[in-house]
Design a protein around this motif. Structure first.
Motif, PDB file in Angstrom:
ATOM      1  N   ASN A   1       0.790  -1.095   0.066  1.00 37.07           N
ATOM      2  CA  ASN A   1      -0.060  -0.003  -0.174  1.00 37.07           C
ATOM      3  C   ASN A   1       0.891   1.061  -0.147  1.00 37.07           C
ATOM      4  O   ASN A   1       0.320   2.250  -0.797  1.00 37.07           O
ATOM      5  N   LYS A   2       1.929   1.167   0.869  1.00 33.91           N
ATOM      6  CA  LYS A   2       2.904   2.421   0.955  1.00 33.91           C
ATOM      7  C   LYS A   2       3.757   2.652  -0.228  1.00 33.91           C
ATOM      8  O   LYS A   2       4.230   3.573  -0.310  1.00 33.91           O
ATOM      9  N   GLY A   3       3.999   1.578  -0.881  1.00 30.75           N
ATOM     10  CA  GLY A   3       4.943   1.634  -2.072  1.00 30.75           C
ATOM     11  C   GLY A   3       6.344   1.132  -1.732  1.00 30.75           C
ATOM     12  O   GLY A   3       7.290   1.221  -2.591  1.00 30.75           O
ATOM     13  N   ASP A   4       6.440   0.668  -0.618  1.00 28.65           N
ATOM     14  CA  ASP A   4       7.645  -0.019  -0.027  1.00 28.65           C
ATOM     15  C   ASP A   4       7.835  -1.244  -0.820  1.00 28.65           C
ATOM     16  O   ASP A   4       9.016  -1.604  -0.781  1.00 28.65           O
ATOM     17  N   LEU A   5       6.988  -1.860  -1.148  1.00 26.87           N
ATOM     18  CA  LEU A   5       6.918  -3.111  -2.152  1.00 26.87           C
ATOM     19  C   LEU A   5       6.258  -2.861  -3.383  1.00 26.87           C
ATOM     20  O   LEU A   5       5.027  -1.944  -3.123  1.00 26.87           O
ATOM     21  N   ASP A   6       6.642  -3.424  -4.410  1.00 32.18           N
ATOM     22  CA  ASP A   6       5.870  -3.087  -5.724  1.00 32.18           C
ATOM     23  C   ASP A   6       4.934  -4.277  -6.156  1.00 32.18           C
ATOM     24  O   ASP A   6       3.855  -3.834  -6.603  1.00 32.18           O
ATOM     25  N   LEU A   7       5.345  -5.320  -5.651  1.00 34.89           N
ATOM     26  CA  LEU A   7       4.406  -6.536  -6.004  1.00 34.89           C
ATOM     27  C   LEU A   7       4.209  -7.609  -5.065  1.00 34.89           C
ATOM     28  O   LEU A   7       5.001  -7.909  -4.365  1.00 34.89           O
ATOM     29  N   PHE A   8       3.126  -8.424  -5.355  1.00 34.91           N
ATOM     30  CA  PHE A   8       2.879  -9.545  -4.545  1.00 34.91           C
ATOM     31  C   PHE A   8       2.291 -10.664  -5.410  1.00 34.91           C
ATOM     32  O   PHE A   8       1.103 -10.246  -6.155  1.00 34.91           O
ATOM     33  N   LEU A   9       2.749 -11.674  -5.441  1.00 30.21           N
ATOM     34  CA  LEU A   9       2.313 -12.731  -6.605  1.00 30.21           C
ATOM     35  C   LEU A   9       1.224 -13.725  -6.143  1.00 30.21           C
ATOM     36  O   LEU A   9       1.020 -14.678  -6.942  1.00 30.21           O
ATOM     37  N   ASP A  10       0.783 -13.673  -4.969  1.00 32.13           N
ATOM     38  CA  ASP A  10       0.111 -14.980  -4.481  1.00 32.13           C
ATOM     39  C   ASP A  10      -1.083 -14.356  -3.593  1.00 32.13           C
ATOM     40  O   ASP A  10      -1.120 -14.980  -2.466  1.00 32.13           O
ATOM     41  N   SER A  11      -1.943 -13.369  -3.987  1.00 36.62           N
ATOM     42  CA  SER A  11      -3.085 -13.001  -3.248  1.00 36.62           C
ATOM     43  C   SER A  11      -4.219 -13.879  -3.439  1.00 36.62           C
ATOM     44  O   SER A  11      -4.405 -14.235  -4.505  1.00 36.62           O
ATOM     45  N   TRP A  12      -4.738 -14.429  -2.364  1.00 40.03           N
ATOM     46  CA  TRP A  12      -5.818 -15.456  -2.292  1.00 40.03           C
ATOM     47  C   TRP A  12      -7.135 -14.615  -2.262  1.00 40.03           C
ATOM     48  O   TRP A  12      -7.541 -14.044  -1.279  1.00 40.03           O
ATOM     49  N   LEU A  13      -7.681 -14.400  -3.411  1.00 41.35           N
ATOM     50  CA  LEU A  13      -9.219 -13.509  -3.487  1.00 41.35           C
ATOM     51  C   LEU A  13      -9.957 -14.348  -4.383  1.00 41.35           C
ATOM     52  O   LEU A  13      -9.864 -15.087  -5.235  1.00 41.35           O
ATOM     53  N   PRO A  14     -11.446 -13.966  -4.122  1.00 33.42           N
ATOM     54  CA  PRO A  14     -11.787 -13.005  -3.065  1.00 33.42           C
ATOM     55  C   PRO A  14     -12.189 -13.271  -1.757  1.00 33.42           C
ATOM     56  O   PRO A  14     -12.846 -12.371  -1.198  1.00 33.42           O
ATOM     57  N   ILE A  15     -11.820 -14.271  -1.268  1.00 32.83           N
ATOM     58  CA  ILE A  15     -11.941 -14.452   0.032  1.00 32.83           C
ATOM     59  C   ILE A  15     -11.173 -14.502   1.103  1.00 32.83           C
ATOM     60  O   ILE A  15     -11.029 -13.715   2.003  1.00 32.83           O
ATOM     61  N   THR A  16     -10.164 -15.409   1.148  1.00 31.26           N
ATOM     62  CA  THR A  16      -8.972 -15.549   2.228  1.00 31.26           C
ATOM     63  C   THR A  16      -8.577 -14.247   2.341  1.00 31.26           C
ATOM     64  O   THR A  16      -8.494 -13.788   3.620  1.00 31.26           O
ATOM     65  N   GLN A  17      -7.979 -13.565   1.646  1.00 24.60           N
ATOM     66  CA  GLN A  17      -7.257 -12.083   1.538  1.00 24.60           C
ATOM     67  C   GLN A  17      -8.210 -10.808   1.650  1.00 24.60           C
ATOM     68  O   GLN A  17      -7.790  -9.596   1.245  1.00 24.60           O
ATOM     69  N   GLN A  18      -9.715 -11.227   1.491  1.00 25.78           N
ATOM     70  CA  GLN A  18     -10.579 -10.118   1.178  1.00 25.78           C
ATOM     71  C   GLN A  18     -10.448  -8.793   1.970  1.00 25.78           C
ATOM     72  O   GLN A  18     -10.489  -7.776   1.522  1.00 25.78           O
ATOM     73  N   ALA A  19     -10.286  -9.060   3.296  1.00 22.62           N
ATOM     74  CA  ALA A  19     -10.161  -7.902   4.244  1.00 22.62           C
ATOM     75  C   ALA A  19      -8.943  -6.932   3.999  1.00 22.62           C
ATOM     76  O   ALA A  19      -8.981  -5.831   4.290  1.00 22.62           O
ATOM     77  N   TYR A  20      -7.907  -7.740   3.780  1.00 21.14           N
ATOM     78  CA  TYR A  20      -6.635  -6.784   3.216  1.00 21.14           C
ATOM     79  C   TYR A  20      -7.065  -6.040   1.725  1.00 21.14           C
ATOM     80  O   TYR A  20      -6.556  -4.715   1.798  1.00 21.14           O
ATOM     81  N   TRP A  21      -7.684  -6.620   0.799  1.00 20.72           N
ATOM     82  CA  TRP A  21      -7.941  -6.063  -0.440  1.00 20.72           C
ATOM     83  C   TRP A  21      -8.764  -4.911  -0.003  1.00 20.72           C
ATOM     84  O   TRP A  21      -8.714  -3.775  -0.727  1.00 20.72           O
ATOM     85  N   GLU A  22      -9.923  -5.052   0.549  1.00 21.74           N
ATOM     86  CA  GLU A  22     -10.896  -4.084   0.841  1.00 21.74           C
ATOM     87  C   GLU A  22     -10.137  -2.970   1.467  1.00 21.74           C
ATOM     88  O   GLU A  22     -10.547  -1.661   1.192  1.00 21.74           O
ATOM     89  N   LYS A  23      -9.213  -3.067   2.171  1.00 23.85           N
ATOM     90  CA  LYS A  23      -8.698  -1.937   2.963  1.00 23.85           C
ATOM     91  C   LYS A  23      -7.721  -1.187   2.123  1.00 23.85           C
ATOM     92  O   LYS A  23      -7.616   0.022   2.438  1.00 23.85           O
ATOM     93  N   TYR A  24      -6.942  -1.826   1.463  1.00 28.86           N
ATOM     94  CA  TYR A  24      -5.950  -1.217   0.599  1.00 28.86           C
ATOM     95  C   TYR A  24      -6.191  -1.294  -0.938  1.00 28.86           C
ATOM     96  O   TYR A  24      -5.375  -0.671  -1.507  1.00 28.86           O
ATOM     97  N   LYS A  25      -7.393  -1.469  -1.463  1.00 32.86           N
ATOM     98  CA  LYS A  25      -7.302  -1.647  -2.773  1.00 32.86           C
ATOM     99  C   LYS A  25      -7.423  -0.321  -3.557  1.00 32.86           C
ATOM    100  O   LYS A  25      -7.047  -0.381  -4.692  1.00 32.86           O
TER     101      LYS A  25
END
Length: 292
Positions: free
Chosen positions: A83-107
């Motif tokens: 979210n902050k740009g300290d990281l550019d990529l994440f290649l393994d986000s489980w969506l739309p369920i497992t990591q939904q809370a993180y996605w909704e917060k930072y999308k």
């Protein structure tokens, strides 16, 4: 009255040389800056498929001239960094369920390049097939056999949140043991060799389903959700600055057999880097299809 200074032929020539050198130097610096490829920072969670694809793309991008830095972190700080740009990529986000809370917060600060896994990604509680148990609803009846424990992974993982929800919804009299994927797999291997009951947090794709005969416990309350995708996420600024890399990652696809063979190379003892190199050498046509 002061006389005006005259430019001599030597002075004019010196000026021309000076300007030529300055322009050439400036152009050279600008060209070098444009040609130099930037550092790409990829965050990953210490899960088998995430380690496999992250090191795979590190190798691919380095072959294309990029510098690539990898950072292993838990899910929560990974999403904060993305979210902050300290990281550019994440290649393994489980969506739309497992990591939904993180996605909704930072999308608002993230781009979703889509799912790379063409199979059925899912999570749940699993047991060896030799265990006479088929549903989460039956766990309390066999608490003694399992020592009252469900062997989990790192506490920040979405699957652990689903396990906590299942514990409440099914009123399970079990402790959910926090740890890591490696610790969970070690416990599974030991129990399997001794043919002892064990219940673990599990997910697909994963090589454990090819090494061990396992089965998911049915989940009538759907606390572990339905099938998901394994998504590539990027910071929005990265997408804008690196459209060529974004285009490659949007074409990235692996089926069960392909990700399975890559994971298996690591499971056989190769380092993730060496596994990536070996896999690329035998799957160059697949890799080329992503790079067009």
């Amino acid at each position: 009255m002061k006389k005006k200074r005259r430019w001599t032929p030597i002075s004019a020539l010196a000026l021309i040389i000076l300007l030529t050198v300055s322009i050439a130097t400036g152009c050279g610096q600008q060209s070098g800056g444009q040609d130099a490829k930037p550092l790409i920072k990829i965050g990953y969670i210490n899960w088998q498929e995430d380690v496999a694809v992250t090191y795979l793309w590190q190798e691919i991008l380095q072959e294309k001239g990029y510098q690539v830095e990898l950072l292993s972190v838990d899910a929560a700080p990974l999403f904060v960094g993305l979210n902050k740009g300290d990281l550019d990529l994440f290649l393994d986000s489980w969506l739309p369920i497992t990591q939904q809370a993180y996605w909704e917060k930072y999308k608002d600060k993230l781009d979703d390049y889509g799912s790379w896994y063409t199979g059925e990604a899912k999570i749940g509680l699993a047991v060896p097939t030799y265990v006479n148990l088929d549903s989460i609803t039956q766990l309390n009846d066999q608490k003694a056999n399992f020592g009252g424990q469900i062997i989990g992974i790192d506490p920040g993982a979405g699957i652990m949140k689903s396990a906590d929800k299942a514990q409440k919804d099914y009123a399970l009299n079990y402790d959910i043991v926090q740890g890591s994927e490696a610790a969970m797999l070690a416990a599974l291997d030991k129990a399997y060799k001794e043919k002892k009951p064990i219940v673990i947090t599990a997910w697909s794709p994963h090589w454990m389903f090819s090494k061990y005969d396992l089965k998911y416990l049915t989940d009538p309350k759907k606390d572990f959700g339905s099938s998901e995708g394994l998504h590539v996420l990027a910071n929005k600024d990265f997408t804008l600055k690196q459209p060529a890399v974004a285009a490659m990652l949007k074409k990235f696809k692996l089926n069960d057999q392909q990700i399975g063979t890559l994971e298996d190379l690591i499971n056989q003892g190769l380092s993730p880097q060496d596994a990536a190199k070996k896999w690329i050498s035998t799957n160059q046509t697949v890799v080329n299809s992503w790079l067009k």
